[in-house]
Design an enzyme around this catalytic site. Structure first.
Site, short mmCIF file in Angstrom:
data_model
loop_
_atom_site.label_atom_id
_atom_site.label_comp_id
_atom_site.label_asym_id
_atom_site.label_seq_id
_atom_site.Cartn_x
_atom_site.Cartn_y
_atom_site.Cartn_z
N TYR A 164 28.25 17.48 -11.19
CA TYR A 164 26.85 17.03 -11.16
C TYR A 164 25.95 18.25 -11.30
O TYR A 164 26.17 19.25 -10.63
CB TYR A 164 26.57 16.31 -9.84
CG TYR A 164 25.14 15.84 -9.67
CD1 TYR A 164 24.60 14.85 -10.49
CD2 TYR A 164 24.32 16.39 -8.68
CE1 TYR A 164 23.29 14.42 -10.32
CE2 TYR A 164 23.01 15.95 -8.51
CZ TYR A 164 22.50 14.96 -9.33
OH TYR A 164 21.21 14.54 -9.16
N ASP B 185 27.11 26.46 -12.36
CA ASP B 185 26.19 25.75 -11.50
C ASP B 185 26.66 25.96 -10.06
O ASP B 185 27.61 25.32 -9.61
CB ASP B 185 26.13 24.27 -11.85
CG ASP B 185 25.14 23.52 -10.97
OD1 ASP B 185 24.68 24.09 -9.96
OD2 ASP B 185 24.82 22.36 -11.30
N LYS C 245 20.05 24.74 -2.90
CA LYS C 245 20.54 24.41 -1.55
C LYS C 245 20.43 25.59 -0.56
O LYS C 245 19.36 25.80 -0.02
CB LYS C 245 21.94 23.81 -1.65
CG LYS C 245 21.86 22.49 -2.46
CD LYS C 245 23.07 21.59 -2.39
CE LYS C 245 22.73 20.23 -2.99
NZ LYS C 245 23.41 19.90 -4.23
#
Ligand SMILES: *Cc1c(COP(=O)(O)O)cnc(C)c1O
Length: 431
Positions: free
Chosen positions: A145, A240, A268
């Site tokens: 994702y 990523d 994050k």
């Protein structure tokens, strides 16, 4: 009605005004059933729901809360920043400090641009890769994702190394026609894709330790093949690391694997719970960005002074000597304890972890790709999820999500979690 479930009441109110009652789909408990818990407050390794029930928190806001909730040094930095103003729309020294702190820890990056979400960072990295290479095609992997930008909401096509189909309504096929979706850890398919399309591939984007199909590592051979094929064909390798950055170790998945990507996407943990993300890489590529270069990218709240204060204070704590050794040990003790509890009750189970990130599977092998993860027995996972929830342990409400341990989790929290799982394993029918 003193005994009314406050979560039910809030969920009903929420559904009237917010689609599905939530502002991000997985929070809705659709995969596991039941009422989502509405959180009132959090502290250390715990949060409390609307009924004032306490949970040991293993999602940590889906990764950012690596220090636990309300770490004093972070709270102090945020409080100080708030008093100085929320947002200026003009540069600040703190942005430089955070950029310097990130670059010092991620040697593959020479320059970095700050944005507000992982989605935005991944989308911008993709545009930069296309702009810098002058190519159209991109490679992504099934189960990885990268946020919800149009070109990345894609599932595999029917054939080997064919272009993908949109996974969301509202994404025209034209927008995903340049996205090749391949199977994770499948070297033969990767080689075929580069053999067929190598000269048109702008970048390969990957979660090198995947956390959005539960927890699946790229094998060292696969990760190296990604690096080599990109180099050979002039494509950019994009890691990523929105989830893995400063989570699996101080130098991210690239540090764990010993692979240098061209571009890195972060999020994050670098915001410590505030909206903050980043992407970066070599100077020559990053200088393709506006205002220096032709690749446009911008943001009203980018480098927000409160978010950067939160991120900087968080990075300062995790860069202290021994932080990841202690966090890894704690996470490993959880994983080993769960494995032992499942084995004692004859349940198929396996688990893996790196740094403060873990995954467990209700099967004996560790999956290598998305298709295998998705063979998990749903009903069994849901029983485990709700059993843990009842016992005050909050894990991700979907079997394809990773889990997170923070520095605030105590040995007692870990032991209580293992004991809760053991009771559930014992009560469920062995296979
Ligand atoms: C969470 C995540 C994103 C998206 O970040 P948001 O801040 O939710 O937009 C992108 N990539 C990975 C690997 C993620 O885990």
């Amino acid at each position: 009605m003193p005994n009314a479930d406050q979560n039910d009441i809030l969920f009903e109110r929420a559904r009237a005004v917010i689609p599905g009652g939530v502002n991000s789909p997985v929070r809705a408990f659709r995969a596991v059933g039941g009422t989502p818990r509405f959180i009132r407050r959090a502290e250390g390794a715990y949060f409390w729901d609307a009924n004032d029930k306490r949970y040991i928190d293993y999602i940590g806001s889906w990764g950012p809360m690596i220090l636990g909730h309300g770490h004093p040094a972070v709270v102090e930095a945020v409080q100080k920043a708030v008093l100085e103003g929320f947002s200026y729309g003009a540069p600040t020294e703190r942005e430089i400090e955070l950029a310097e702190a990130i670059l010092a820890l991620v040697p593959s990056m020479e320059m970095v641009r700050l944005v507000s979400s992982g989605t935005e960072a991944a989308m911008s990295a993709l545009r930069l890769a296309r702009g810098a290479t002058g190519r159209k095609h991109i490679i992504k992997f099934e189960g990885c994702y990268h946020g919800h930008a149009d070109a990345l909401l894609v599932k595999a096509g029917s054939g080997l190394a064919t272009f993908g189909h949109p996974t969301s309504a509202g994404v025209p096929p034209e927008v995903t026609q340049h996205t090749l979706v391949l199977e994770y850890n499948n070297i033969a398919q990767l080689e075929e894709a580069f053999a067929l399309h190598g000269n048109d591939i702008a970048c390969l984007m990957i979660e090198a330790i995947a956390g959005n199909m539960n927890f699946v590592r790229a094998t060292p051979e696969f990760a190296k093949r990604c690096r080599d094929l990109c180099t050979q064909h002039g494509a950019l390798l994009v890691f990523d690391e929105v989830m893995t950055g400063f989570r699996v170790g101080l130098h991210g998945a690239q540090g764990v694997l010993g692979i240098t990507p061209d571009l890195t996407v972060l999020g994050k943990v670098i915001g410590g719970g505030m909206p903050l993300a980043a992407f970066g890489g070599p100077r020559a590529i990053m200088e393709q960005l506006a205002p220096l270069g032709p690749v446009y990218q911008a943001g009203t709240l980018s480098g927000n002074p409160v978010a950067t204060a939160c991120g900087l204070a968080t990075l300062k704590e995790i860069a202290k000597p021994g932080f990841y050794e202690a966090l890894s040990k704690k996470t490993q003790s959880l994983v080993e304890g769960l494995k032992a509890a499942a084995a004692a009750e004859g349940q198929p189970f396996n688990a893996d972890s790196e740094g403060g990130m873990f995954g467990f599977f209700l099967m004996n092998e560790l999956p290598q790709n998305y298709a295998t993860v998705m063979t998990t027995d749903n009903a069994k996972f849901n029983a485990l999820f709700h059993g843990l929830l009842d016992r005050g342990v909050y894990i991700a409400p979907a079997l394809y999500e990773a889990g997170f341990v923070s520095a605030a989790h105590s040995d007692e929290d870990i032991a209580a979690t293992i004991e809760a799982a053991r009771q559930i394993f014992k009560a469920s029918q062995p296979r």
